[in-house]
Enzyme design. Structure first.
Site, PDB file in Angstrom:
ATOM      1  N   GLU A   1     -62.915  73.122   1.480  1.00  0.00           N
ATOM      2  CA  GLU A   1     -61.707  73.928   1.394  1.00  0.00           C
ATOM      3  C   GLU A   1     -60.915  74.051   0.215  1.00  0.00           C
ATOM      4  O   GLU A   1     -60.775  75.148  -0.471  1.00  0.00           O
ATOM      5  CB  GLU A   1     -60.992  73.893   2.626  1.00  0.00           C
ATOM      6  CG  GLU A   1     -61.695  74.425   4.158  1.00  0.00           C
ATOM      7  CD  GLU A   1     -62.420  73.148   4.624  1.00  0.00           C
ATOM      8  OE1 GLU A   1     -62.476  72.105   4.168  1.00  0.00           O
ATOM      9  OE2 GLU A   1     -63.210  73.538   5.746  1.00  0.00           O
TER      10      GLU A   1
ATOM     11  N   HIS B   1     -57.053  73.886  16.250  1.00  0.00           N
ATOM     12  CA  HIS B   1     -57.488  75.415  16.043  1.00  0.00           C
ATOM     13  C   HIS B   1     -56.437  76.309  16.516  1.00  0.00           C
ATOM     14  O   HIS B   1     -56.936  77.437  16.611  1.00  0.00           O
ATOM     15  CB  HIS B   1     -59.001  75.515  16.814  1.00  0.00           C
ATOM     16  CG  HIS B   1     -59.910  74.922  16.473  1.00  0.00           C
ATOM     17  ND1 HIS B   1     -60.346  73.581  16.182  1.00  0.00           N
ATOM     18  CD2 HIS B   1     -61.211  75.574  15.348  1.00  0.00           C
ATOM     19  CE1 HIS B   1     -61.255  73.267  15.459  1.00  0.00           C
ATOM     20  NE2 HIS B   1     -61.988  74.326  15.105  1.00  0.00           N
TER      21      HIS B   1
END
Lengths: 327, 351
Positions: free
Chosen positions: A60, A129
């Protein structure tokens, strides 16, 4: 287009902008052949090829930096965060380089970049999440932050974000991808710095964004039956915040309830309440009520998870409390 | 009680022998390289002076000793077309890339005429005109940005059909950075997509006070290229002809679409990590060993030996560059401070 699902509205936005401008491209994990974890880029690689729908390794921070370098040299990348929480791994590139580099370079470079993906609390996805990164990123100078909430605004805002010459963090909500709405056939863009008055009212200003807009509108159904007339404002832009629209509403209602999904401490609401105090203190007839998620990691258990985020009934109670308050 | 062990002198690696076929240079090319090295050296010496005189502030990292790398690599590239990406030790990369010394000096003085308009400072030098992507203060964060610039060249050529898009990017960074994930992640992506990029490691053996051998299980950095499937080259970073030779080959490879190269240059910084570093850990013996390998002395001897220059030629260059550096200081001193009314300028593209 009749009954467009929100994820398809986003897809249309990307497709339209890519077809118009060859410098627009998408990169991220599984954005190409897999079509994106929520199918926002489904099959676009067939139309535009692997380089324009660039499937990246799971790295990322580096692929975000890569997008920044590509943006500095003339491309207009769109990064998909498979889950926006993953972008914690890219915090350095987003804060130091997307956010600050234009300034530290004295205007040498611009960074037309969109970082989009699903955020918010879903259904029992667990703490990692279920993050609301908008709160973490709001202090970074140089970023624009947008949160869409309907298929209509998702499409119009994303198209504008892609066209914008600055880095835009674009938050979608994991539970809103399947919302349906009739979209205009003609092309449209929505401004990145304007809030939307979802329901006009006179009793109280309810400031909200993302999925909580829908909780607020659910609360409205109950409140209307009981004779209350709240004004519901969806911020849409979390940075900058549209204090013009907010101010006009407060001058009318003199009461404010903030409803947000991010955590109470250091949240978007905290910033709004502080700014309202700075700008509109004399207009207020009551202390602002702030409804936020609990300051805890989002628990997995469904009942505990429900207790963590704001529910429509709490909004009903808050509105009644602030409107009924004897002055 | 056992005796406390002190760190011994970091073991010296065998200095790699020069590439078998050293490029030949013309007298004019030799002068360009020499001038660029001298500019780097004199500029940095002047920075130290100005720092101690209170004219520049913050963290200032000087490049003395490493000049063969900046000059040897960047002068193998096309000025104003190819991209250069640096670190916090960026003054000399900026100069080699063509950013005028006065605009670099003015930036260090925090002036409005600085290459970053006084907003960046020593560690944040930028110039879009000279394709200098920065100036990155944190370890490793420039590598992905450079990788993005390289991706952009490939994208323009292959997606947009721009045949002229053959620009190459050079990313410079130190030995300490090669233990950071961004280094490995970008080697992987650059090799995967055959991006036109040079990863240039300036291995000066020390990450502030952390000796390379104390932080790195496999200290031979160039060997790490092989696992990602790209060429890794070890080169004497004190020998500009060796660096220039390796760089030319890597640039040609990148330009031809054959992908990235990792170049490990063995070098040494002649000063502390920054001007705030007391530099207490590096042994006298180690420093003396490397001072004796001064890349500028080595190159001046080469130029004379090869009849590419006379001592007078070199003196003339030094005199010219000294004047240029002095003028840069004058320019910086005379330049205006940034306008306080423009405090908010440059945050957004529209500003």
């Amino acid at each position: 287009m009749a009954d467009t699902l929100l994820f398809n509205a986003l897809r249309e936005a990307i497709d339209e902008e890519m077809s118009k401008d060859p410098t627009v491209m998408v990169m991220g994990e599984d954005v190409g052949h897999y079509g994106g974890s929520y199918k926002v880029t489904k099959d676009l690689y067939k139309k535009y090829g692997d380089l324009r729908l660039l499937d990246t390794p799971i790295a990322e921070n580096s692929f975000t930096g890569m997008a920044i370098g590509a943006a500095m040299t003339g491309l207009r990348p769109i990064i998909e965060g498979m889950n926006m929480g993953f972008l914690l791994l890219a915090f350095n590139q987003i804060a130091n380089n997307a956010g600050m580099l234009r300034y530290t370079s004295g205007g040498n470079f611009k960074i037309p970049l969109v970082i989009r993906g699903p955020g918010g609390v879903g259904r029992q996805l667990g703490a990692e999440h279920s993050q609301r990164l908008e709160a973490y990123f709001q202090a970074v100078p140089g970023l624009k932050i947008v949160a869409c909430s309907t298929p209509y605004n998702a499409k119009g805002l994303l198209k504008s974000a892609i066209r914008d010459n600055n880095p835009v963090l674009f938050f979608e909500h994991v539970l809103l991808y399947n919302l349906k709405e009739d979209l205009p056939d003609e092309e449209y863009y929505l401004p990145l710095d304007k809030a939307e008055i979802v329901r006009s009212g006179t009793d109280v200003t309810v400031l909200t964004y993302s999925r909580m807009r829908h909780h607020a509108m659910q609360a409205v159904k109950t409140l209307e039956k009981e004779g209350y007339d709240p004004e519901i404002i969806d911020l849409l832009s979390l940075k900058p915040i549209d204090f013009e629209t907010i101010g006009a509403s407060i001058r009318k209602t003199h009461r404010v309830v903030v409803v947000e999904e991010c955590m109470r401490t250091g949240g978007i609401g905290a910033e709004i309440v502080a700014s309202i105090s700075d700008r509109f203190f004399d207009e207020l007839d009551a202390p602002v009520i702030r409804l936020s998620s609990q300051d805890i990691p989002t628990p997995y258990n469904g009942a505990l998870e429900s207790l963590t985020i704001v529910q429509p009934q709490q909004i009903v109670e808050a509105v009644k409390k602030i409107v009924d308050k004897q002055l | 009680m056992s005796e406390v062990k002190t760190t011994p002198m970091v073991q010296e690696r065998m200095i790699p022998s020069s590439p078998s076929a050293i490029v030949t240079i013309t007298k004019q090319e030799g002068m360009v390289l020499y001038e660029d090295m001298i500019l780097g050296r004199f500029f940095e010496d002047k920075c130290a002076e100005m720092y101690y005189r209170g004219k520049m502030f913050g963290f200032v990292h000087l490049y003395n000793g490493q000049e063969a790398i900046s000059s040897g690599v960047i002068k193998a590239m096309r000025p104003g077309e190819d991209y250069v990406c640096s670190t916090y030790r960026d003054h000399v990369h900026a100069l080699s890339a063509g950013v005028p010394a006065r605009n670099v000096m003015a930036e260090l003085f925090g002036k409005a005429t600085g290459c970053s308009k006084g907003r960046g400072g020593s560690m944040h030098l930028f110039s879009a005109e000279h394709r200098l992507l920065g100036g990155f203060a944190f370890i490793g964060e420039g590598i992905p940005v450079a990788t993005g610039a390289a991706f952009q060249s490939k994208y323009r050529r292959e997606v947009m059909g721009d045949e002229s898009a053959d620009q190459v990017t050079a990313a410079f960074f130190g030995d300490g950075t090669t233990n950071n994930g961004q280094f490995f992640e970008c080697l992987n992506m650059a090799a995967l997509w055959k991006l036109p990029i040079l990863f240039v490691v300036e291995n000066n053996k020390w990450a502030i006070g952390m000796a390379h051998d104390r932080s790195t299980a496999q200290p031979e950095i160039y060997k790490k290229a092989s696992v990602f499937g790209l060429p890794g080259v070890e080169v004497d970073g004190m020998d500009i002809m060796a660096v220039h030779t390796v760089a030319q080959a890597a640039v040609a490879r990148a330009r031809a679409g054959e992908g990235p190269t990792l170049i490990e240059c063995l070098t040494y910084r002649f000063r502390g990590h920054s001007l705030a570093d007391p530099d207490e850990l590096r042994s006298k013996a180690e420093k003396e060993l490397w001072f004796a390998r001064d890349p500028i002395k080595k190159f001046s001897a080469y130029l004379i030996e090869q009849n590419l220059a006379t001592l007078e030629d070199l003196k003339a260059i030094e005199k010219k560059i000294q004047a240029q550096v002095d003028q840069a200081v004058e320019f910086a001193l005379e330049s205006p401070e940034p306008d306080p009314a423009e405090l908010y300028r440059y945050i957004f593209a529209e500003d």
